[in-house]
Design an enzyme around this catalytic site. Structure first.
Site, PDB file in Angstrom:
ATOM      1  N   ARG A 161     112.853  25.365  53.398  1.00  7.15           N
ATOM      2  CA  ARG A 161     113.328  26.082  54.583  1.00  7.15           C
ATOM      3  C   ARG A 161     112.240  26.133  55.664  1.00  7.15           C
ATOM      4  NH1 ARG A 161     113.407  32.059  51.587  1.00  7.15           N
ATOM      5  NH2 ARG A 161     111.210  32.027  51.020  1.00  7.15           N
ATOM      6  N   ASN A 211     115.885  34.757  58.900  1.00  6.84           N
ATOM      7  CA  ASN A 211     115.215  35.383  57.755  1.00  6.84           C
ATOM      8  C   ASN A 211     113.715  35.241  57.921  1.00  6.84           C
ATOM      9  OD1 ASN A 211     115.586  36.630  55.030  1.00  6.84           O
ATOM     10  ND2 ASN A 211     114.313  34.887  54.432  1.00  6.84           N
ATOM     11  N   GLU A 212     113.064  36.372  58.091  1.00 12.37           N
ATOM     12  CA  GLU A 212     111.604  36.397  58.155  1.00 12.37           C
ATOM     13  C   GLU A 212     111.041  35.410  59.192  1.00 12.37           C
ATOM     14  OE1 GLU A 212     110.112  36.074  54.117  1.00 12.37           O
ATOM     15  OE2 GLU A 212     110.450  38.212  53.799  1.00 12.37           O
ATOM     16  N   GLU A 265     114.296  43.877  51.635  1.00 12.67           N
ATOM     17  CA  GLU A 265     114.034  43.157  50.385  1.00 12.67           C
ATOM     18  C   GLU A 265     112.847  43.785  49.691  1.00 12.67           C
ATOM     19  OE1 GLU A 265     113.100  39.023  50.767  1.00 12.67           O
ATOM     20  OE2 GLU A 265     114.641  38.664  52.264  1.00 12.67           O
ATOM     21  N   TRP A 276     105.813  33.746  43.327  1.00 15.79           N
ATOM     22  CA  TRP A 276     104.893  33.008  44.193  1.00 15.79           C
ATOM     23  C   TRP A 276     103.456  33.496  44.128  1.00 15.79           C
ATOM     24  CZ3 TRP A 276     103.474  36.871  47.503  1.00 15.79           C
ATOM     25  CH2 TRP A 276     104.410  37.865  47.781  1.00 15.79           C
ATOM     26  N   GLU A 319     113.048  29.484  43.475  1.00 14.35           N
ATOM     27  CA  GLU A 319     112.895  30.908  43.163  1.00 14.35           C
ATOM     28  C   GLU A 319     113.581  31.311  41.861  1.00 14.35           C
ATOM     29  OE1 GLU A 319     114.054  32.419  47.112  1.00 14.35           O
ATOM     30  OE2 GLU A 319     111.911  32.786  47.414  1.00 14.35           O
ATOM     31  N   LYS A 320     113.743  30.340  40.963  1.00 17.20           N
ATOM     32  CA  LYS A 320     114.486  30.655  39.734  1.00 17.20           C
ATOM     33  C   LYS A 320     113.723  31.582  38.809  1.00 17.20           C
ATOM     34  CE  LYS A 320     113.491  25.958  38.162  1.00 17.20           C
ATOM     35  NZ  LYS A 320     113.319  25.425  39.538  1.00 17.20           N
ATOM     36  N   PHE A 321     112.415  31.713  39.016  1.00 17.04           N
ATOM     37  CA  PHE A 321     111.655  32.653  38.179  1.00 17.04           C
ATOM     38  C   PHE A 321     111.360  33.964  38.897  1.00 17.04           C
ATOM     39  CE2 PHE A 321     110.403  28.391  36.482  1.00 17.04           C
ATOM     40  CZ  PHE A 321     111.233  28.474  35.368  1.00 17.04           C
ATOM     41  N   HIS A 322     112.054  34.184  40.009  1.00 19.00           N
ATOM     42  CA  HIS A 322     111.927  35.450  40.735  1.00 19.00           C
ATOM     43  C   HIS A 322     112.909  36.444  40.118  1.00 19.00           C
ATOM     44  CE1 HIS A 322     111.864  38.244  44.122  1.00 19.00           C
ATOM     45  NE2 HIS A 322     110.948  37.505  44.730  1.00 19.00           N
TER      46      HIS A 322
END
Ligand code: GLA
Length: 718
Positions: A113, A151-152, A308, A316, A356-359
């Site tokens: 992104r 977003n951000e 958030e 991260w 981000e699958k481990f977030h």
């Protein structure tokens, strides 16, 4: 202008919802579980541009229509996003001129992104067109509570150095400086003979040899903020043509160095913020409190939204530590205590794919038979109990001066010491006050400070003449001002104020500085006779009206003032010429990730994340997270806290006494929040009323269990 969203009622609870990542049968499970958890608001479609516009100018709202209807039928309100932070791959292919270019001239690749130029006209057109389609279609829908634009801003593309950006910068400079002679004068280009003959000769501060004009770098940082704000305004104003729901964008207030959120504040209808703990930092709940106080201050004291945070680990940081039992609850309720009317997470359901699958998420990969899910459900119940808190205000008697421009300027190259860091002193002063149970606001140095009994300036290297006068007026009118070293040194163009340092504050402080004596690495210097120890800095002060409170008793300035006070008009200005620590034997826990990026050339940019995340710029390395561990905060008389205590007393700042500093105590309106971060129960005296989380009746005191939270609504109007 619309204010805080009218719906959902009470405290908003939920998070980012990305259903496009899942087959439709999962959506039905999602809404059922959202209801079970008490979710009443989701941020929908933050990254679904390629779903909505699969090819340029070809739209498909079918799936979004169905999701909106599904959420609506389950009574879940929507914070509808414009997915413009992640343009589709067709955009990149069709508009190569819109690609992001870094300081070193690399064209940044796609596959993630944010990889677009914020000054790109093609991006402006494409993002506005999509915002228009979305607003036209959904602004009238009763489920849409508010809008979440982009977003951000500035997360990873804070500054672009392409030719389009260069042209836009030149236009911005013409507007700011008028003619090139004025630009040369402002930037001091006679130094090294760097004079410009025309605006066309100005380049962005691309990779250069050491000593690049600092005023150029500061103006580029300002210009870049405006480029992002212009993108936001374009979308916001487009949406407003179709509806009157509040429009926001999620800030990264304590984590994004590149944005100047004072400039952003009035652009949004409601301030919203994303906050992530630095997992390895000791007592990171203090940094959370600081971020929340800063967010409330940017919101002008009005209710804000926690857009958030995380239920557990992020993905991260170098070591993504899970939250400890009760920590998610303490974190969430601390944000509410400090003015948030929402508790929202990234994200609802953990992703199977992508970066981000481990977030962590509200619904983890482990599913509902997990303690995390049970905690999520319990938190929903807690928040229902706190509905009455909504809209109430936090009042602070103390303000800390915070200025992003000064942050940028301080952390440029070739300062007197690499140990001069904005967050180092900011965190130290904040922590000392937090341990004293003093709730603070943050303020821009030019703001009206008259409401505060005490104002602290931990790090204002860049301070305009006007801001210096503002601080002087504050003191003369009876205020109590505390200023830390290396403040008031330069103006908005990084030019030293005329005469001896600190030019913008000499008369307020009643002194001048003859010479700086920064200390060697890890050097210390004794101060006074009570065992105070300074780090980082020493300097030779010449008194001109101020009196010495403590002198240096060793080091290069032995026998000369280290802490002074100056009676001025009806007030007092204190000055602290070295780095005292917020509690004994403890330097503030400023993580390396928040440092200036190695004092490499260039204004700090991007978010202070792990470099591993692939962000642009010198993002530091969270591998070095955390200052010295420990910090029991016993509050001996040998630290910054003791010094501030004296000023607090003199200023008449009210605060509880005798509580351990593991207990966070905040008043929000009539409600009292007690958050116990320690491992022992804490009994707080003089508490009467009803426990909003547990219904308990308190008469005279409240005992907060280890790791627990108690919120008390006083009886009657008390
Ligand atoms: C940011 C972003 C989210 C997600 C989280 C992960 O806050 O807005 O999309 O990437 O970080 O922590």
């Amino acid at each position: 202008m619309p204010g805080y969203p009218a719906l959902p009622e009470g405290i908003a609870y939920g998070g980012d919802y990305n259903p496009e990542q899942w087959p439709e049968e999962v959506w039905r499970e999602d809404v059922r579980l959202m209801r079970e958890a008490g979710v009443n608001l989701v941020s929908l479609g933050v990254f679904n541009w390629s779903m909505l516009e699969p090819a340029e100018g070809v739209y498909d709202f079918d799936r979004l229509d169905r999701i909106v209807e599904l959420l609506h039928s389950w009574g879940i309100m929507i914070n509808l996003a414009t997915p413009t932070s992640s343009p589709p791959t067709w955009f990149r292919t069709a508009h190569p001129g819109a690609r992001l270019v870094d300081r070193e001239g690399h064209v940044i690749a796609g596959g993630t992104r944010h990889s677009f130029c914020p000054s790109s006209p093609e991006y402006a057109t494409a993002s506005q067109r999509l915002a228009e389609r979305l607003a036209e279609r959904y602004a009238g829908h009763p489920a849409i509570a508010m809008w979440h634009v982009h977003n951000e801003y500035g997360w990873a593309n804070a500054r672009c150095y392409c030719e389009t950006s260069a042209e836009a910068f030149r236009d911005w400079l013409r507007e700011r400086h008028g003619d090139v002679a004025a630009l040369n004068a402002a930037w001091g280009t006679t130094f090294w003979g760097l004079t410009y003959g025309s605006f066309e000769e100005v380049e962005p501060p691309r990779l250069a040899l050491p000593g690049q004009l600092t005023a150029l770098q500061l103006d580029y940082a300002r210009f870049s903020v405006e480029a992002h704000i212009a993108n936001f305004r374009r979308e916001r104003d487009t949406i407003r043509r179709f509806g009157d729901q509040p429009v926001t964008t999620n800030f990264m207030i304590a984590n994004c160095v590149a944005m100047d959120y004072w400039r952003w504040a009035d652009e949004v209808d409601v301030v919203s913020n994303d906050h992530y703990l630095e997992a390895a930092r000791a007592e990171n709940h203090i940094e959370l409190a600081m971020a929340a106080d800063l967010t409330r201050s940017v919101a002008g004291g009005r209710a804000w939204m926690l857009m958030e945070h995380s239920t557990g680990a992020v993905n991260w940081q170098p070591r993504n530590l899970a939250k400890r039992p009760g920590e998610m609850r303490r974190n969430s309720l601390a944000h509410v205590a400090r003015g948030s009317d929402s508790v929202l997470f990234f994200q609802w359901r953990a992703s199977r794919h992508g970066a981000e699958k481990f977030h962590s998420a509200m619904l983890p990969h482990a599913g509902t038979d997990s303690s995390l899910w049970r905690d999520v459900v319990a938190l929903g119940a807690d928040l229902r109990g706190l509905a009455g808190v909504r809209g109430s205000r936090v009042e602070a008697e103390v303000a800390l001066v915070w200025d992003w421009e000064s942050f940028w300027a301080l952390e440029l190259e070739w300062r007197p010491s690499v140990d001069l860091r904005f967050r180092e002193r900011m965190d130290a002063y904040y922590e000392a006050l937090w341990r004293e149970h003093v709730t603070v606001d943050f303020a821009h140095p030019g703001a009206d400070l008259s409401a505060y009994r005490m104002v602290v300036v931990p790090s204002s290297y860049l301070l305009t003449e006007a801001a210096g006068k503002n601080l002087r007026r504050y003191v003369e009118a009876g205020g109590h001002l505390v200023v830390s070293y290396f403040s008031g040194i330069v103006d908005e163009n990084d030019a030293v104020h005329p005469g001896a340092h600190p030019g913008a504050l000499r008369d307020v402080l009643g002194l001048s500085v003859e010479e700086f004596h920064p200390l060697p690495e890890n050097g210390t210097v004794p101060v006074g006779d009570d065992g105070l120890t300074g780090r980082i800095w020493s300097e030779r002060i010449r008194l001109a009206g101020a009196r010495t409170v403590h002198a240096f008793t060793g080091g290069p300035d032995a026998g000369h003032p280290a802490v002074t006070r100056h009676e001025l008009g009806a007030g007092t200005a204190w000055y602290v010429a070295t780095a005292l620590d917020p509690s004994p034997d403890r330097a503030p826990g400023v993580p390396e990730g928040f440092r200036a990026p190695g004092h490499a050339p260039g204004v700090p940019e991007g978010r202070r994340d792990s470099g591993d995340r692939g962000d642009l710029g010198d993002l530091g390395d969270l591998g070095d997270l955390g200052g010295p561990a420990g910090g029991t905060g016993t509050g001996t008389e040998r630290d910054l806290r003791a010094l501030l205590r004296a000023v607090l007393d003199q200023a008449g700042v009210s605060r509880p006494r005798g509580l351990p500093d593991t207990l966070e105590l905040v008043r929000r309106g009539r409600y009292l929040f007690l958050i116990n971060h320690g491992e022992e129960p804490v009994t707080v005296p003089e508490v009467s009323g009803t426990g909003m989380l547990d219904g308990a009746a308190y008469t005279g005191s409240a005992t907060v269990p280890a790791g627990g939270v108690t919120v008390v609504e006083p009886a009657g109007d008390a």
